[in-house]
Design an enzyme around this catalytic site. Sequence first.
Site, PDB file in Angstrom:
ATOM      1  N   TYR A   1     -32.773   2.647  17.916  1.00  0.00           N
ATOM      2  CA  TYR A   1     -31.755   2.311  16.917  1.00  0.00           C
ATOM      3  C   TYR A   1     -32.316   2.137  15.505  1.00  0.00           C
ATOM      4  O   TYR A   1     -31.551   1.954  14.560  1.00  0.00           O
ATOM      5  CB  TYR A   1     -31.021   1.033  17.328  1.00  0.00           C
TER       6      TYR A   1
ATOM      7  N   ASP B   1     -22.789  -2.866   8.196  1.00  0.00           N
ATOM      8  CA  ASP B   1     -22.449  -1.495   7.801  1.00  0.00           C
ATOM      9  C   ASP B   1     -20.938  -1.298   7.817  1.00  0.00           C
ATOM     10  O   ASP B   1     -20.225  -1.973   8.556  1.00  0.00           O
ATOM     11  CB  ASP B   1     -23.097  -0.499   8.760  1.00  0.00           C
TER      12      ASP B   1
ATOM     13  N   ASN C   1     -22.189  -5.396  19.562  1.00  0.00           N
ATOM     14  CA  ASN C   1     -20.884  -5.840  20.050  1.00  0.00           C
ATOM     15  C   ASN C   1     -20.849  -7.299  20.492  1.00  0.00           C
ATOM     16  O   ASN C   1     -19.773  -7.847  20.706  1.00  0.00           O
ATOM     17  CB  ASN C   1     -20.413  -4.935  21.184  1.00  0.00           C
TER      18      ASN C   1
ATOM     19  N   HIS D   1     -25.897   1.976  11.814  1.00  0.00           N
ATOM     20  CA  HIS D   1     -25.438   0.683  12.314  1.00  0.00           C
ATOM     21  C   HIS D   1     -26.449  -0.434  12.043  1.00  0.00           C
ATOM     22  O   HIS D   1     -26.125  -1.604  12.216  1.00  0.00           O
ATOM     23  CB  HIS D   1     -25.184   0.795  13.817  1.00  0.00           C
TER      24      HIS D   1
ATOM     25  N   TYR E   1     -27.360  -7.085  20.579  1.00  0.00           N
ATOM     26  CA  TYR E   1     -26.719  -5.796  20.313  1.00  0.00           C
ATOM     27  C   TYR E   1     -25.420  -6.069  19.559  1.00  0.00           C
ATOM     28  O   TYR E   1     -24.859  -7.156  19.603  1.00  0.00           O
ATOM     29  CB  TYR E   1     -26.510  -4.951  21.574  1.00  0.00           C
TER      30      TYR E   1
END
Length: 191
Positions: free
Chosen positions: A14, A91, A66, A19, A64
Amino acid sequence: MYLIAGLGNIGHEYENTRHNVGFKAVDYLAWKKGVKINRLKFRGAYAKCAIAGEPCILLKPYTYMNLSGESVREAVEYFRIDDDKIIIIYDDFELDVGRIRIRRHGSAGTHNGMKSIIYQLGSDAFPRIRFGVGKVTHDCVDHVLGRFSEEEAKMVTAAIKNTDDIVEFIVRGEIDAAMSKYNGFGTKEQL
């Protein structure tokens, strides 16, 4: 005390994705303040520093995206931080690359990390700083987990370099001045 949380996803896969702009912004802020975000707690990593004479916690949730709210809530409860002293940096795929948008409070929009934070805190009454990562033209997940082009990366970096100034405005209680100066930042002349 203030909590400044930058949102993103942990893991090599990532790094440098759209993100993870929140992580990049809070890392930049830590660098400007001469601290390292390396203390592990609150299901994330954090550092302490002073901004505009006020004690601050810089937080990178490791839950993470969410589930960002779980990490933020734990830090808020531990340090007993009021809603108006929480600043979330993340973001926004509804803004052009490099654009900045500051808000005093409001809904999560389509951002799952913000939905999680609002749900966990039971409030949306906290300031936020959004960095544009380009408008979605295809699959949303592919877009936010994708990487910037070389030109886009320069534009986002230029925007992120304003993080310390924006946060200082907010901590001093001058969010209107921050909005006036930076909302809409990101024209070719500014970058």
